[in-house]
Design an enzyme around this catalytic site. Structure first.
Site, PDB file in Angstrom:
ATOM      1  N   GLY A 138      88.866 -21.326   8.166  1.00 53.33           N
ATOM      2  CA  GLY A 138      89.306 -20.194   7.357  1.00 53.33           C
ATOM      3  C   GLY A 138      89.326 -18.941   8.209  1.00 53.33           C
ATOM      4  N   GLN A 154      89.282 -10.014  10.086  1.00 57.93           N
ATOM      5  CA  GLN A 154      88.795 -10.630  11.326  1.00 57.93           C
ATOM      6  C   GLN A 154      89.792 -10.522  12.477  1.00 57.93           C
ATOM      7  OE1 GLN A 154      87.578 -14.482   9.208  1.00 57.93           O
ATOM      8  NE2 GLN A 154      86.109 -14.318  10.886  1.00 57.93           N
ATOM      9  N   CYS A 214      81.307 -18.793  11.717  1.00 59.04           N
ATOM     10  CA  CYS A 214      82.251 -17.706  11.486  1.00 59.04           C
ATOM     11  C   CYS A 214      82.920 -17.370  12.811  1.00 59.04           C
ATOM     12  CB  CYS A 214      81.507 -16.477  10.948  1.00 59.04           C
ATOM     13  SG  CYS A 214      82.578 -15.056  10.655  1.00 59.04           S
ATOM     14  N   LEU A 215      84.252 -17.270  12.815  1.00 64.47           N
ATOM     15  CA  LEU A 215      84.955 -16.979  14.071  1.00 64.47           C
ATOM     16  C   LEU A 215      84.570 -15.608  14.634  1.00 64.47           C
ATOM     17  CD1 LEU A 215      88.503 -18.410  13.244  1.00 64.47           C
ATOM     18  CD2 LEU A 215      86.823 -19.352  14.841  1.00 64.47           C
ATOM     19  N   HIS A 239      83.175 -17.461   1.592  1.00 62.79           N
ATOM     20  CA  HIS A 239      82.922 -16.833   2.898  1.00 62.79           C
ATOM     21  C   HIS A 239      84.093 -15.907   3.280  1.00 62.79           C
ATOM     22  CE1 HIS A 239      81.479 -17.142   7.272  1.00 62.79           C
ATOM     23  NE2 HIS A 239      82.655 -16.540   7.360  1.00 62.79           N
ATOM     24  N   GLU A 240      85.311 -16.413   3.140  1.00 66.32           N
ATOM     25  CA  GLU A 240      86.482 -15.622   3.549  1.00 66.32           C
ATOM     26  C   GLU A 240      86.708 -14.431   2.614  1.00 66.32           C
ATOM     27  OE1 GLU A 240      87.445 -16.170   6.405  1.00 66.32           O
ATOM     28  OE2 GLU A 240      86.545 -18.149   6.595  1.00 66.32           O
ATOM     29  N   HIS A 276      84.672 -11.480   3.440  1.00 65.65           N
ATOM     30  CA  HIS A 276      85.227 -10.665   4.538  1.00 65.65           C
ATOM     31  C   HIS A 276      86.135  -9.549   3.994  1.00 65.65           C
ATOM     32  CE1 HIS A 276      83.935 -12.472   8.298  1.00 65.65           C
ATOM     33  NE2 HIS A 276      84.289 -13.684   7.908  1.00 65.65           N
TER      34      HIS A 276
HETATM   35 ZN    ZN Z   1      83.684 -15.427   8.775  1.00 63.45          ZN
END
Ligand code: ZN
Length: 175
Positions: free
Chosen positions: A46, A51, A95-96, A137-138, A141
């Protein structure tokens, strides 16, 4: 399509509340395609627009590699919102924007999410398992909330210290 630069914690853009998308146009569709390419290149399931430095309510997701089908299942979500949730589940999340860090986070087990797709059409999905976790999670953000905010203070301090160590290790590896 183009790879976008992934913003790494503590980049301040990760803390900004993202703006709703008012018109789903070619520019938005280009962002979606670029985000998908960036997500796959980073081995993520995701990715939220903040991000990649874009403060708009846009998410791409493909959790298929983590389920039994292993068939690509790319989902584009514009202006997603959770309209129902139930149960609890704890999952080890990455998480990226926090390379190599994994922490156990407790979230709702099942969520119903409404959003617009890449054509601006209203959609709704009922998700459970990893897909429900990824959506939460996304979508966090989009509100400037990070997974380290979802754990207690002591574990957060430990996680951030661990992340510092990982970052230093990575920098040393490159040097
Ligand atoms: Zn993340």
């Amino acid at each position: 399509m183009a790879l976008l630069k992934i913003r790494i914690f503590p980049d301040p853009v990760l803390r900004v509340r993202a703006e709703p998308v008012t018109v789903v146009d070619d520019e938005v569709r280009r962002i979606l395609a670029d985000m998908a390419e960036t997500m796959y290149a980073g081995d993520g399931i995701g990715l939220a627009a903040p991000q990649v430095g874009i403060s708009r309510r846009i998410v791409v997701m493909d959790t298929a590699m983590d389920d039994e089908s292993h068939k690509p299942n790319l989902v584009y979500l514009i202006n997603p919102r959770i309209v129902a949730r139930s149960g609890d589940v704890t999952y080890s999340e990455g998480c990226l924007s926090f390379p190599d860090l994994h922490i156990d986070v407790k979230r709702s087990a099942d969520v119903t999410v409404e959003f617009e797709d890449e054509k601006g059409e209203p959609r709704r999905i009922e998700a459970s398992g990893i897909t429900a976790v990824c959506l939460q999670h996304e979508m966090d953000h989009l509100d400037g909330v990070l997974f380290v905010d979802r754990i207690g203070l002591v574990r957060r301090r430990m996680a951030l210290r661990e992340f510092d160590r990982l970052q230093q290790q990575a920098a040393a590896g490159q040097g």
